[in-house]
Scaffold this active site. Structure first.
Site, PDB file in Angstrom:
ATOM      1  N   ASP A   1       0.835  -1.194   0.000  1.00  0.00           N
ATOM      2  CA  ASP A   1       0.000   0.000   0.000  1.00  0.00           C
ATOM      3  C   ASP A   1       0.875   1.251   0.000  1.00  0.00           C
ATOM      4  OD1 ASP A   1       0.499   0.841   2.785  1.00  0.00           O
ATOM      5  OD2 ASP A   1      -0.651  -0.934   3.319  1.00  0.00           O
ATOM      6  N   ALA A   2       0.273   2.383  -0.308  1.00  0.00           N
ATOM      7  CA  ALA A   2       1.033   3.617  -0.509  1.00  0.00           C
ATOM      8  C   ALA A   2       1.823   4.022   0.732  1.00  0.00           C
ATOM      9  CB  ALA A   2       0.090   4.746  -0.929  1.00  0.00           C
TER      10      ALA A   2
END
Length: 231
Positions: free
Chosen positions: A100-101
């Site tokens: 995820d970011a």
């Protein structure tokens, strides 16, 4: 070679995604739409996707140390950078799995759909190791719960390898790949992840690769990934 595998080797998509393209009638062979992913083809078969000719390209595998804020997609329509922008290659690369970011660390990019499938499909159980910085020091019973498996909203997790590295620092190795799984496992024991970095996929370590940098894997490293994902 089967049509789905041919598309995967051409860097169009993973084999599973290639099968979906074929089923949707987006693939033609010799000008005729084909919906059977097992159709045998070769380089002379005139394969096209959405009317665009497809041919196998040399396969590449890259290791990237993904920075925070970079998204694990081949293209990013927004303002954030896509992880593929960190690699200097003319090939049509796509991420193997996701981070995820807000997470950092090791992610692989490739145009080899067969290898991507082997590294991400649950049946092969390829281990992936993460360093976690937790919001609060976990107790030993908490860590034991992670080792045995915890219950998430989409079902219980498999047993994990867990090692305490510091007061709030933990290394965890899992063989699954559910969305935000490690963060949700921490929440299941009443904690939160303040920092998450993947440090290993199968036999491949992040090593001294700097944040935001990428390097192309050599044949020996790729062979080791194949060997580690053998059923």
């Amino acid at each position: 070679m089967r049509l789905a595998k041919y598309l995967a080797h051409a860097g169009v998509a993973s084999r599973r995604s290639a099968e979906e393209l074929i089923a949707a009638g987006k693939v033609s062979v010799g000008g005729d739409v084909v919906t059977d992913p097992a159709r045998d083809v070769d380089e002379s078969a005139e394969v096209a996707v959405d009317g665009k000719p497809i041919s196998p390209e040399p396969r590449e595998v890259w290791a990237v140390n993904k920075p925070k804020g970079v998204v694990s997609t081949a293209r990013e329509p927004g303002t954030r950078r896509a992880v593929t922008q960190l690699v200097d290659s003319p090939r049509r690369l796509y991420p193997v799995g996701r981070l995820d970011a807000d997470s950092t660390g090791l992610i692989l990019l490739t145009n080899d759909g067969e290898l991507a499938n082997r590294l991400t499909h649950p049946r092969y159980g390829v281990p992936k190791a993460y360093l976690l910085e937790l919001a609060r020091p976990p107790s030993e019973p908490d860590l034991d719960r992670l080792r045995k498996g915890v219950r998430l909203e989409d079902g219980p997790t498999a047993p994990a390898e867990v090692e305490r590295l510091g007061e709030r620092r933990v290394e965890i190795t899992i063989r699954e790949g559910r969305k935000r799984q490690v963060r949700r496992m921490a929440e299941a024991i009443g904690n939160e992840v303040e920092g998450l970095s993947r440090i290993r996929i199968g036999p491949l370590d992040l090593g001294d690769l700097r944040r935001g940098e990428a390097r192309r894997l050599d044949r020996r490293e790729i062979a080791a990934l194949w060997e580690d994902s053998a059923p």
